[in-house]
Each structure stands twice: as structure tokens, then as C-alpha cells.
Design an enzyme around this catalytic site. Structure first.
Site, PDB file in Angstrom:
ATOM      1  N   CYS A  49       0.856  -1.184   0.000  1.00 14.52           N
ATOM      2  CA  CYS A  49       0.000   0.000   0.000  1.00 14.52           C
ATOM      3  C   CYS A  49       0.897   1.241   0.000  1.00 14.52           C
ATOM      4  O   CYS A  49       2.100   1.132   0.230  1.00 14.52           O
ATOM      5  CB  CYS A  49      -0.978  -0.008   1.168  1.00 14.52           C
ATOM      6  N   PRO A  50       0.333   2.413  -0.271  1.00 19.06           N
ATOM      7  CA  PRO A  50       1.162   3.616  -0.401  1.00 19.06           C
ATOM      8  C   PRO A  50       2.040   3.907   0.816  1.00 19.06           C
ATOM      9  O   PRO A  50       3.216   4.235   0.666  1.00 19.06           O
ATOM     10  CB  PRO A  50       0.145   4.736  -0.624  1.00 19.06           C
TER      11      PRO A  50
END
Length: 108
Positions: free
Chosen positions: A11-12
Site C-alpha cells: 500500500c502507499p
């Protein structure tokens, strides 16, 4: 032949959701009788990197991601099931069952 499930979670920010999804996927896969290896791509870089051998031997490959993974070209020759991090966290066992059913119907 043993069943092997590999997954890549990213995920970011790579802090919480990446590792929550990895943990839930691992638990569900073990419960379903799979040998499991999960790569995470997060704030601390790539951990538990999937090798070419891991990818070649996998029965199921899952990407549970919210970003494009690094070194994504490793998976180009294989079918990869892409799911959201939220789906992995909420319903990993159900998703694995759905993938197994898709594979079984394709083999008929």
C-alpha cells in the site's frame, strides 16, 4: 504435488494495511492447506521477496495491493488474482475459496 499460495501485499504508506492483509492471507491459506509465502512492500522496503522459483511453483498468486508493486514484471507469465487490501483483511478465506473454484472450473 503440494499446493502453494504466494501473495504480494503493498500500500502507499506500507505501514498497517500491508501487514494486516499479509497476516490474514497467510492464516487463511494455511487453514486451506497451502504452503505459503507472502512478500510485503512497505515503508521498510521489500520483505520476504518472492523468487522466480516461488512464482514458478505457485498454485495461486494473489496481489493484494493499493499501488503498483515494484518488480511487477516477475509475474507477467502467470495468472495473478488482484484483490484490494480491504478484501484480503475482511474475507481472505472466502477469496481463496473463490479462486479455487475459478481454477477448478477452468480445468474442466
Amino acid at each position: 504435488m503440494s499446493k502453494k499460495l504466494i501473495a504480494l501485499c503493498a500500500c502507499p504508506m506500507g505501514l498497517a494495511h500491508t501487514f494486516m492483509a499479509a497476516q490474514v492471507l497467510e492464516e487463511a491459506a494455511v487453514e486451506a492447506g497451502y504452503e505459503v509465502k507472502i512478500e510485503t512492500q512497505g515503508a521498510d522496503g521489500i520483505q520476504n521477496r518472492l523468487t522466480a522459483q516461488d512464482i514458478a511453483e505457485a498454485t495461486i498468486i494473489i496481489h493484494s495491493v493499493a499501488v503498483t508493486p515494484e518488480d511487477n514484471e516477475r509475474f507477467e507469465s502467470r495468472d495473478v488474482y488482484e484483490i484490494t487490501l480491504q478484501d484480503a483483511i475482511k474475507n481472505a478465506a472466502g477469496i481463496i475459496k473463490e479462486i479455487e473454484e475459478m481454477i477448478a472450473s477452468e480445468q474442466q
